[in-house]
Design an enzyme around this catalytic site. Structure first.
Site: not given
Length: 411
Positions: A400-402
């Site tokens: 999700r962060c990426m």
């Protein structure tokens, strides 16, 4: 979908996403620089790139259009013309500590001689002092100290595209980030939205721009539905920034009527809400048990707009009931990281076991190293697509962060 940004849930089928392929910036620093750049380790770039390509290919194989930040940024500056490119460069230099002076002039000359793409890549990758045939003289800034190797720091966190900006409905927030190491990052998205032909003059709403002193980051912003957001009160997002974006959304015909502010521990291990809590299906969420107090309670404030236009806050501590009420659900499934085991949960949360990317209802992308959490997700009926993670995970962010979703199908 005809709109360039359209995200009304965390789980609608993902159609378009923005990524940043790791490049020299993830190796262009020393261990002594890690605290300054918010890293705990230095990834091995060739393997990190292979893992990121595997991640991008996994998304493509599931029908997702993949766009790259570095390419869009250069295209936006070229589309804007010389004046836009010059303004961008002046702003980037000023935010790097060089608003004027001989160092400013030397850096500007160096960067201006490059193609636009090479200039963007160089700014992202960092500029070492030995690259310029130039010795600063007179008073120098902290970044020009004799024993410091860089004129302009690299931006190794850029492959976490989730944080500098966040899609909400038909618009986005372009974020003022917490730490100086990341604050320049959102300048790329500001220019993309203003000048890239895909986004400029397409009705994209900026719900909150980067020109603030209060802090907010995309890892804390979760789009639960077409009318409800969750935002973490965290190490990286302040309560006053949440109130500000609430005012803007409620007064701008955005469609958003409710924001659930969730207070999580303010520490590096749990820096954003999405490191401890994500939505993965209409009635299923991952949650790290370490954020829940006795009886599974956690502080939440449901923010709505009162009849007088002022914000109304409802403080509660039963997260499950708050979510059920906001999303009109009879029940929901909170799936604990590491199956709730205190050792496994702590380890797999550190390795982003809670940081899942839903690409359709009940279909999630996860790091393969979090095998206990992944097996539990399967036992709860989810389809789990594992991606490689030995080096990417060293940056302390998961799938999700990426990823910054730009377009999702409505539910």
């Amino acid at each position: 979908m005809t709109k360039p940004i359209h995200v009304t849930s965390e789980i609608g089928k993902l159609k378009t996403v923005l990524l940043k392929r790791p490049d020299v910036e993830v190796e262009n620093f020393t261990p002594d620089m890690m605290p300054r750049l918010l890293f705990d380790d230095i990834p091995y770039l060739p393997t990190a790139q292979k893992e990121h390509d595997y991640f991008a290919d996994t998304l493509r194989d599931n029908g997702v259009e993949v766009l790259y930040l570095e390419k869009l940024a250069a295209e936006a500056l070229d589309a804007g013309g010389d004046e836009v490119k010059n303004t961008f460069l002046e702003t980037m230099l000023a935010e790097s500590g060089y608003a004027a002076g001989v160092t400013h002039d030397a850096l500007k000359e160096y960067l201006s001689a490059m193609t636009t793409q090479d200039m963007v890549n160089k700014i992202m990758g960092g500029i070492r002092k030995n690259e310029l045939d130039f010795v600063p003289r007179g008073l120098v800034s902290a970044a020009e100290e004799e024993d410091y190797e860089f004129f302009m720091d690299p931006m190794p966190n850029l492959y976490f595209t989730r944080d500098p900006a966040a899609s909400i409905g038909d618009g986005l927030s372009i974020n003022h980030m917490t730490f100086p190491a990341r604050q320049r990052e959102s300048l790329f998205m500001e220019n993309i939205i203003k000048y890239h032909p895909r986004f400029a003059d397409q009705g994209v709403q900026v719900w909150r721009d980067r020109n603030h002193t209060t802090r907010i980051e995309g890892g804390d912003e979760l789009v639960l539905s077409d009318s409800v957001l969750a935002i973490g009160v965290s190490q990286r997002t302040s309560a006053d920034a949440i109130e500000d974006i609430a005012h803007n959304l409620f007064s701008s015909n955005s469609g958003y009527e409710k924001i659930i502010a969730i207070r999580i521990p303010h520490n590096h291990a749990m820096m954003h809400l999405d490191t401890v809590f994500t939505m993965i299906n209409k009635d299923q969420f991952t949650v790290h048990p370490g954020i829940l107090g006795e009886g599974g309670h956690i502080d939440t404030w449901t923010i709505t707009q009162g009849n007088d236009g002022e914000l109304s806050l409802d403080h509660r501590t039963d997260l499950k009931q708050v979510l059920k009420d906001a999303l009109h659900l009879d029940d929901l499934d909170l799936i604990p990281t590491g199956n709730g085991d205190p050792i496994i949960a702590g380890r797999e949360q550190w390795n982003d076991g809670s940081n899942t990317l839903a690409i359709a209802p009940g279909v999630v992308v996860t790091y393969n190293r979090n095998y206990v959490s992944n097996e539990l997700l399967r036992q709860h009926g989810l389809k789990v697509l594992e991606v490689l993670s030995s080096e990417l995970s060293r940056g302390r962010g998961g799938p999700r962060c990426m990823s910054m979703p730009l377009v999702r199908e409505d539910l």
